[in-house]
Design a protein around this motif. Structure first.
Motif, PDB file in Angstrom:
ATOM      1  N   PRO A 166       0.885  -1.161   0.097  1.00 46.25           N
ATOM      2  CA  PRO A 166      -0.181   0.052  -0.229  1.00 46.25           C
ATOM      3  C   PRO A 166       1.068   1.204  -0.022  1.00 46.25           C
ATOM      4  O   PRO A 166       1.888   1.368   0.547  1.00 46.25           O
ATOM      5  CB  PRO A 166      -0.758   0.036   1.219  1.00 46.25           C
ATOM      6  N   GLU A 167       0.602   2.108  -0.777  1.00 42.72           N
ATOM      7  CA  GLU A 167       1.471   3.586  -0.757  1.00 42.72           C
ATOM      8  C   GLU A 167       0.448   4.520  -0.340  1.00 42.72           C
ATOM      9  O   GLU A 167      -0.511   4.903  -1.082  1.00 42.72           O
ATOM     10  CB  GLU A 167       1.682   3.677  -2.272  1.00 42.72           C
ATOM     11  N   LEU A 168       0.625   5.545   0.783  1.00 41.67           N
ATOM     12  CA  LEU A 168      -0.065   6.177   1.212  1.00 41.67           C
ATOM     13  C   LEU A 168       0.569   7.707   1.558  1.00 41.67           C
ATOM     14  O   LEU A 168       1.714   7.562   1.642  1.00 41.67           O
ATOM     15  CB  LEU A 168      -0.909   5.859   2.689  1.00 41.67           C
ATOM     16  N   TRP A 169      -0.059   8.751   1.292  1.00 44.16           N
ATOM     17  CA  TRP A 169       0.326  10.245   1.243  1.00 44.16           C
ATOM     18  C   TRP A 169       1.618  10.395   0.425  1.00 44.16           C
ATOM     19  O   TRP A 169       1.630   9.522  -0.536  1.00 44.16           O
ATOM     20  CB  TRP A 169       0.542  10.579   2.743  1.00 44.16           C
TER      21      TRP A 169
ATOM     22  N   ARG B   6      -7.240  16.355  -6.818  1.00 41.58           N
ATOM     23  CA  ARG B   6      -7.213  14.958  -6.725  1.00 41.58           C
ATOM     24  C   ARG B   6      -8.491  14.494  -6.239  1.00 41.58           C
ATOM     25  O   ARG B   6      -8.838  15.156  -5.134  1.00 41.58           O
ATOM     26  CB  ARG B   6      -5.907  14.267  -5.862  1.00 41.58           C
ATOM     27  N   THR B 101      -5.807   3.970   0.932  1.00 45.25           N
ATOM     28  CA  THR B 101      -4.728   4.410   0.145  1.00 45.25           C
ATOM     29  C   THR B 101      -5.129   5.492  -0.845  1.00 45.25           C
ATOM     30  O   THR B 101      -4.606   6.566  -0.932  1.00 45.25           O
ATOM     31  CB  THR B 101      -4.195   3.273  -0.645  1.00 45.25           C
ATOM     32  N   SER B 104      -5.737   8.952   0.814  1.00 46.09           N
ATOM     33  CA  SER B 104      -4.906   9.637   1.519  1.00 46.09           C
ATOM     34  C   SER B 104      -4.507  10.967   0.987  1.00 46.09           C
ATOM     35  O   SER B 104      -4.206  11.858   1.511  1.00 46.09           O
ATOM     36  CB  SER B 104      -3.633   8.598   1.828  1.00 46.09           C
ATOM     37  N   THR B 105      -4.526  10.961  -0.113  1.00 45.55           N
ATOM     38  CA  THR B 105      -3.855  12.111  -0.932  1.00 45.55           C
ATOM     39  C   THR B 105      -5.182  12.932  -1.536  1.00 45.55           C
ATOM     40  O   THR B 105      -4.871  14.232  -2.283  1.00 45.55           O
ATOM     41  CB  THR B 105      -2.878  11.917  -2.111  1.00 45.55           C
TER      42      THR B 105
END
Lengths: 303, 420
Positions: A166-169, B6, B101, B104-105
């Motif tokens: 998982p890849e967050l921020w 986004r 996920t 988050s952005t």
């Protein structure tokens, strides 16, 4: 601009890419940047150089050379390396063929595209590289749309799309064991149009074949291919000369060109804004293998 | 100047989510002919009765074979006003990890509700996760309005029900749009079918929502990412601290302090990428700060103002979402925390409660968090972190948890504050 604290979309993308490049330099021992002389890797290199100003790029560039590149692109590669004082590692597909590690396809439609994987993985191992920058974009292709910015590769260089971290921020996880590595894609969120708009804003030099020029070509599978000593034409394929440009730059054997009169970057931006075909759909024979052609090649360790 | 927005979408094919995204892409001319042909061809081969636009985003072989979205897919489109990045995430409970996920952005979350079915458990879960991840704007699309004859009362009923639920959440900006994704009503253009609707089309809202003020422009925060020291040629004395602004505004001449050392200095200059002089640096700009004094600064340090510092400490309370099926989180679990540019060892001192993401019920008897579960956790870190509450700053308030044995990312954390 500073009153409202707004950043344009190009500057936002630039900031994100610079952050990614710096993160790799800070956390990895031996990064390397893949540089083919194509527009995406040119933009990636440009961003990487900007990220470390006024210091030099703290890692080398690598080119996987199939031996079947356009001369204009190779010349451009060498000029760029010279101008920026880079260290260039060249992984030669020919070496792997000569040593029997790769077996070349035969027939009039043979391409060395797929053989690049063996050479790429060998060069990564020999260079003991632990992070490998690639210029792939998520808008290019549907398997790439699912790939992380920091994309883990096991000791065999393989990608497991069903088991991605998982890849967050903007918190990237680059942890790996010796022998494993991370592919890093700083241009993940850029589109083809963003690339060209940035090339215009930053006045980045490109190989001449991206712009309109006269060239003998022939039609194959709805694409225009260059007439070239490396290309074997079938009896029913007919050569003719016309004004073309390349939208993507890969091998002579798998990259088609499009009829175009664009001589400037602004012309190209206008052309792309109006086009109804994706760049890979229009010009890449290597993607036409199957619905999951890219996913399958990526699993094996391809770019 | 065109800005970047986004946004995250969550939902399943049943809600018409893929149709809505397909509609946005198609009507803004962001789907290309060869992509559409490939989707039509595959739809035919699979025996679908309609062109299945979900195939545009379901890029992996496994997703196509099983007809489900497994992973976050990123899609891009642009209008003359803005460039958009869509994080398209699957909606089922078992994919909470992917939703977190994608969220988050995101600046904005788009939630779909079927007008016939009303507010379901799934819609409430999506709204909760959006608010948990601090997404400032929420647009609720009440879809399939054509199937309820554009009944205003039905729309108002759904609105009222959702609003009463959203009051329990941290949602500041909530907008409702009645749409038919299939027919295109109110997606790109205002529809004549809903004369009672006074708002604008979905695309218009996406173009106009004000996001510049969502960033924290008050608390100056600069986590040092990398030290640039050429030590050669004409830049022998250059020493710059590169990083991405995480909050506030930095200007040359500002008095600053570096944590953890506490040494003070003045900003001598700020360089943008490539050395372009910057007069004001704010989030999310990547810059290089040069200080007037030679003090010891390295990666993981934080530059801020002396009168406005983040919390500094080794005991942190946070909401954690567990992201792996390979292990669980419980009191005593040891992990690595990656927070801004700092990675430190940490121990889970306590799992205070597990949250039911559908009912928001807090279970304080829970002994562990497993995949997709969310709970409140107390962490003890080996070295101090410099942090803010997540709701105040999404960059200095977030962290990931990394398993030291597998190196996987196993948790995502949103800081509530220093442990009491």
């Amino acid at each position: 601009m500073s009153m409202t604290y707004e950043l344009s979309h190009l500057r936002t993308l630039e900031a994100e890419s610079v952050h990614i490049v710096r993160e790799v330099a800070a956390e990895f021992e031996r990064p390397v940047l893949l540089f083919s002389g194509g527009k995406d890797s040119i933009v990636m290199l440009h961003l990487a150089v900007k990220a470390f100003f006024p210091a030099r790029l703290p890692f080398p560039a690598m080119h996987v050379d199939t031996g079947e590149n356009f001369d204009e692109v190779l010349a451009f590669r060498d000029e760029t390396v010279e101008r920026l004082g880079l260290r260039l590692v060249v992984g030669s597909v020919q070496d792997d063929i000569d040593a029997g590690r790769s077996v070349e396809d035969s027939g009039p439609r043979a391409s060395r595209n797929r053989l690049q994987t063996t050479t790429l993985l060998r060069s990564i191992t020999e260079g003991r590289f632990d992070a490998v920058f690639g210029g792939a974009r998520r808008d290019e292709e549907k398997a790439r749309a699912k790939e992380r910015v920091f994309s883990f590769r096991d000791e065999f260089g393989q990608w497991d799309p069903k088991n991605q971290r998982p890849e967050l921020w903007s918190l990237y996880n680059g942890r790996h064991r010796p022998g494993e590595h991370i592919r890093v894609f700083p241009l993940s969120n850029w589109t083809e149009l963003d690339i060209w708009q940035y090339i215009a804003e930053e006045q980045i030099e490109l190989p001449s074949i991206y712009f309109a020029h006269r060239r003998p070509v022939f039609r194959r599978d709805g694409m225009l291919m260059a007439v070239h000593p490396l290309m074997t034409m079938a009896p029913d394929e007919e050569a003719f000369e016309t004004t073309v440009r390349f939208r993507t730059v890969g091998d002579v054997t798998c990259t088609g060109c499009v009829e175009s009169a664009c001589t400037t970057v602004d012309d190209v931006i206008a052309e792309i804004a109006a086009t109804r075909l994706t760049e890979r759909g229009a010009t890449r024979a290597d993607d036409r293998i199957s619905e999951a052609g890219m996913e399958d090649r990526k699993k094996e360790g391809y770019f | 100047m065109s800005e970047l927005l986004r946004f995250a979408t969550a939902g399943s094919v049943d809600d018409g989510k893929s149709t809505l995204i397909g509609r946005l892409l198609y009507d803004t001319k962001s789907i290309f002919e060869d992509q559409l042909e490939a989707v039509e061809r595959t739809s035919r081969e699979r025996g679908d009765e309609y062109t299945n636009l979900a195939l545009l985003t379901d890029g992996l072989r496994a997703e196509r074979e099983q007809g489900i979205t497994i992973d976050v897919a990123y899609r891009y489109f642009a209008t003359p006003k803005r460039k958009f990045i869509i994080a398209d995430t699957p909606g089922h409970t078992q994919y909470t990890r992917n939703m977190v996920t994608g969220a988050s952005t995101a600046d904005l979350a788009l939630i779909l509700i079927d007008a016939r079915k009303g507010v379901l458990e799934q819609s409430r879960r999506h709204a909760f996760l959006s608010s948990l991840l601090g997404i400032p704007h929420l647009i609720l699309c009440v879809n399939k309005m054509d199937l309820v004859d554009w009944d205003q009362d039905r729309f108002e009923e759904i609105k009222a029900e959702f609003r009463s639920f959203a009051m329990k959440l941290d949602v500041h900006d909530l907008t409702f749009v009645p749409v038919s994704a299939l027919l295109g009503d109110n997606v790109v253009h205002r529809s004549a079918n809903a004369p009672w609707y006074e708002g604008s089309s979905l695309l218009h809202q996406l173009e106009e929502v004000h996001i510049a003020s969502d960033r924290n422009l008050i608390d100056a925060r600069f986590p040092v990412q990398y030290v640039i020291r050429p030590q050669s040629g004409t830049h022998l004395d250059y020493r710059g601290y590169a990083g991405t602004v995480a909050g506030g505004v930095f200007r040359p001449g500002d008095e600053v302090v570096v944590l953890p050392s506490g040494f003070g200095s003045t900003i001598a200059a700020i360089d943008g990428p490539g050395g372009v002089p910057v007069t004001e640096a704010f989030s999310p700009m990547s810059v290089t700060i040069r200080l007037a004094d030679e003090i010891d600064v390295s990666r993981g340090d934080l530059i801020c103002r002396s009168h406005n510092r983040p919390h500094a400490g080794q005991d942190v309370d946070a909401t954690v979402c567990w992201l792996t099926e390979a292990s669980t989180l419980s009191a005593g679990t040891r992990l690595t925390v990656k927070h801004t540019t700092r990675s430190v060892k940490a121990l889970v001192a306590d799992l205070q409660y597990r949250l039911d993401i559908n009912t928001l019920h807090r279970d304080d008897t829970a002994g562990a968090l497993s995949l997709n579960e969310i709970g409140r956790v107390r962490l003890r870190t080996q070295q101090p972190l410099f942090f803010d509450e997540y709701r105040r700053n999404r960059t200095t308030g977030s962290f990931i948890l990394v398993d030291d044995a597998t190196h996987s990312t196993v948790g995502a954390g949103m800081i509530l504050g220093p442990s009491q």
